[in-house]
Design a protein around this motif. Structure first.
Motif, PDB file in Angstrom:
ATOM      1  N   ALA A 226      19.530  24.669 -48.881  1.00  0.00           N
ATOM      2  CA  ALA A 226      20.180  25.544 -49.713  1.00  0.00           C
ATOM      3  C   ALA A 226      19.478  26.834 -49.580  1.00  0.00           C
ATOM      4  O   ALA A 226      19.976  27.984 -49.585  1.00  0.00           O
ATOM      5  CB  ALA A 226      19.975  25.144 -51.079  1.00  0.00           C
ATOM      6  N   GLU A 227      17.899  26.750 -49.230  1.00  0.00           N
ATOM      7  CA  GLU A 227      17.200  27.916 -49.272  1.00  0.00           C
ATOM      8  C   GLU A 227      17.471  28.625 -48.005  1.00  0.00           C
ATOM      9  O   GLU A 227      17.300  29.958 -48.043  1.00  0.00           O
ATOM     10  CB  GLU A 227      15.609  27.413 -49.412  1.00  0.00           C
ATOM     11  N   ALA A 228      17.823  27.884 -46.997  1.00  0.00           N
ATOM     12  CA  ALA A 228      18.132  28.657 -45.618  1.00  0.00           C
ATOM     13  C   ALA A 228      19.383  29.357 -45.936  1.00  0.00           C
ATOM     14  O   ALA A 228      19.607  30.417 -45.455  1.00  0.00           O
ATOM     15  CB  ALA A 228      18.282  27.590 -44.741  1.00  0.00           C
ATOM     16  N   VAL A 229      20.319  28.969 -46.464  1.00  0.00           N
ATOM     17  CA  VAL A 229      21.710  29.791 -46.845  1.00  0.00           C
ATOM     18  C   VAL A 229      21.401  30.990 -47.506  1.00  0.00           C
ATOM     19  O   VAL A 229      21.991  31.909 -47.338  1.00  0.00           O
ATOM     20  CB  VAL A 229      22.688  28.798 -47.618  1.00  0.00           C
ATOM     21  N   LYS A 230      20.416  30.961 -48.398  1.00  0.00           N
ATOM     22  CA  LYS A 230      20.143  32.164 -49.026  1.00  0.00           C
ATOM     23  C   LYS A 230      19.353  33.361 -48.243  1.00  0.00           C
ATOM     24  O   LYS A 230      19.266  34.403 -48.405  1.00  0.00           O
ATOM     25  CB  LYS A 230      19.042  31.747 -50.212  1.00  0.00           C
ATOM     26  N   HIS A 231      18.936  32.575 -47.047  1.00  0.00           N
ATOM     27  CA  HIS A 231      18.024  33.543 -46.212  1.00  0.00           C
ATOM     28  C   HIS A 231      18.924  33.703 -45.063  1.00  0.00           C
ATOM     29  O   HIS A 231      18.330  33.542 -43.758  1.00  0.00           O
ATOM     30  CB  HIS A 231      16.679  33.299 -45.745  1.00  0.00           C
ATOM     31  N   ARG A 232      20.058  34.329 -44.960  1.00  0.00           N
ATOM     32  CA  ARG A 232      20.821  34.780 -43.517  1.00  0.00           C
ATOM     33  C   ARG A 232      20.540  35.833 -43.036  1.00  0.00           C
ATOM     34  O   ARG A 232      20.078  37.019 -43.668  1.00  0.00           O
ATOM     35  CB  ARG A 232      22.503  35.004 -44.300  1.00  0.00           C
ATOM     36  N   THR A 233      20.422  35.916 -41.790  1.00  0.00           N
ATOM     37  CA  THR A 233      20.332  37.087 -40.895  1.00  0.00           C
ATOM     38  C   THR A 233      21.500  37.394 -39.951  1.00  0.00           C
ATOM     39  O   THR A 233      21.635  36.185 -39.179  1.00  0.00           O
ATOM     40  CB  THR A 233      19.227  36.741 -39.817  1.00  0.00           C
ATOM     41  N   PRO A 234      22.019  38.667 -40.004  1.00  0.00           N
ATOM     42  CA  PRO A 234      23.133  38.858 -39.300  1.00  0.00           C
ATOM     43  C   PRO A 234      22.671  38.926 -37.694  1.00  0.00           C
ATOM     44  O   PRO A 234      21.630  39.671 -37.543  1.00  0.00           O
ATOM     45  CB  PRO A 234      23.598  40.392 -39.960  1.00  0.00           C
ATOM     46  N   MET A 235      23.324  38.536 -37.015  1.00  0.00           N
ATOM     47  CA  MET A 235      23.030  38.504 -35.622  1.00  0.00           C
ATOM     48  C   MET A 235      24.298  38.362 -34.603  1.00  0.00           C
ATOM     49  O   MET A 235      25.248  37.830 -35.045  1.00  0.00           O
ATOM     50  CB  MET A 235      21.776  37.631 -35.235  1.00  0.00           C
ATOM     51  N   THR A 236      24.167  38.842 -33.627  1.00  0.00           N
ATOM     52  CA  THR A 236      25.359  38.558 -32.461  1.00  0.00           C
ATOM     53  C   THR A 236      24.903  37.732 -31.362  1.00  0.00           C
ATOM     54  O   THR A 236      23.761  37.772 -31.029  1.00  0.00           O
ATOM     55  CB  THR A 236      25.552  40.011 -31.860  1.00  0.00           C
ATOM     56  N   VAL A 237      25.662  36.655 -31.526  1.00  0.00           N
ATOM     57  CA  VAL A 237      25.085  35.433 -30.349  1.00  0.00           C
ATOM     58  C   VAL A 237      26.306  35.624 -29.157  1.00  0.00           C
ATOM     59  O   VAL A 237      27.407  36.027 -29.525  1.00  0.00           O
ATOM     60  CB  VAL A 237      25.259  34.239 -31.283  1.00  0.00           C
ATOM     61  N   PRO A 238      25.645  35.185 -27.969  1.00  0.00           N
ATOM     62  CA  PRO A 238      26.713  35.304 -26.851  1.00  0.00           C
ATOM     63  C   PRO A 238      27.566  34.308 -26.614  1.00  0.00           C
ATOM     64  O   PRO A 238      27.602  33.481 -25.733  1.00  0.00           O
ATOM     65  CB  PRO A 238      25.886  35.310 -25.593  1.00  0.00           C
ATOM     66  N   THR A 239      28.497  34.144 -27.595  1.00  0.00           N
ATOM     67  CA  THR A 239      29.715  33.191 -27.471  1.00  0.00           C
ATOM     68  C   THR A 239      30.782  33.967 -26.724  1.00  0.00           C
ATOM     69  O   THR A 239      30.632  34.970 -26.644  1.00  0.00           O
ATOM     70  CB  THR A 239      30.284  32.934 -28.809  1.00  0.00           C
TER      71      THR A 239
END
Length: 305
Positions: A226-239
């Protein structure tokens, strides 16, 4: 390479706090200490590093063959799957380009089925949800009850006497998450109905359990997710879609536990680069990571030096 891995799953501020002049510093490890030899703490093995369970996809393509579920469905026990404990059948050679961005993938729109079948299979995001197969493990994997991997994790943590996530946060001088911030469900950008169950106390109560037992007393494994969900980092991934997503990363409690144990084990290993030659870097530069290693192994990249 360890930095390449850690920087993907641990938030930047947590990692920066363990560096001096841009390099990891053994003296910056605040919580993971050993007298003679480094070891694997129970908070790591039973809680923090089980973050990977939330990242498992329901199935994978090992190569150009068809999509395989991780386990056979109980309704079709003879279904071909990725279950282990046996000799790999023919045709199971792994195309690493399916799992690591070692290849160049063409972009494709939603209607381009062929391109989607050949795309990179990213891990699911770190959150407080597991795919359906992990809620009902086969007997070959879990011979005793419960069959749910989530229940097994929680039961193991309780039997081993792990402290709550809030207690660990306070011991690390971190402000604990409020109960309302411990959300059960998927960390998707546009959640659909059923993706998000709700705050832990209300969610357990709604499911017929005693939600009050979790007031300020969240199991460490669940708390770290749950703590990880609070620390979101916007990023672009090569999908193939190439669109930015919001990626959860381990925060000050979970991230610190995972990073300190990984780094501590390397610092404690006299034959590791961190011990023998901490200034070493590959000729390809400091951005060298698992992608570059795989490309080199496949004959697609420069020598490591």
């Amino acid at each position: 390479m360890v930095n390449d891995y850690l920087s993907r799953i641990v938030s930047g501020p947590v990692l920066d706090a363990m560096k001096t002049n841009g390099r990891y510093d053994r003296h910056k490890l605040q919580y993971f200490h050993w007298r003679h030899d480094p070891f694997m703490p129970v908070e790591f093995s039973v809680a923090a590093y089980r973050l990977g369970h939330s990242m498992v996809r329901p199935g994978y393509r090992l190569n150009d063959a068809h999509l395989l579920p991780i386990f056979a469905r109980k309704a079709t026990p003879n279904e071909e799957s990725l279950a282990g404990f046996r000799t790999p059948p023919a045709g199971r050679a792994i195309d690493w380009g399916r799992f690591i961005d070692a290849d160049d993938f063409p972009r494709a729109n939603d209607g381009d089925v062929a391109a989607k079948e050949h795309r990179l299979q990213f891990a699911y995001r770190i959150d407080t949800s597991l795919v359906g197969f992990l809620h009902d493990l086969p007997r070959s994997v879990a011979g005793d009850k419960p069959a749910s991997l989530g229940e097994r994790n929680l039961l193991r943590g309780w039997l081993l006497g792990l402290p709550s996530g809030q207690a660990v946060a306070r011991a690390m001088a971190e402000t604990p998450l409020d109960d309302a911030e411990i959300i059960l469900g998927k960390a998707v950008d546009a959640p659909a109905v059923g993706d998000v169950v709700g705050p832990i106390v209300a969610a357990v109560t709604a499911a017929g359990g005693d939600g009050t037992a979790f007031e300020g007393n969240c199991p460490l494994w669940t708390y770290i997710l749950a703590e990880a969900v609070k620390h979101r980092t916007p990023m672009t991934v090569p999908t193939v879609e190439g669109v930015p997503i919001s990626t959860p990363q381990l925060g000050p409690v979970g991230g610190r536990i995972v990073a300190e144990v990984f780094l501590g084990l390397l610092f404690g290993d006299g034959s590791s680069y961190l011990s023998m030659d901490p200034l070493w870097k590959p000729v390809t530069g400091t951005d060298f990571g698992l992608r570059e290693l795989v490309r080199y192994a496949l004959g697609r990249g420069p020598a490591l030096g």
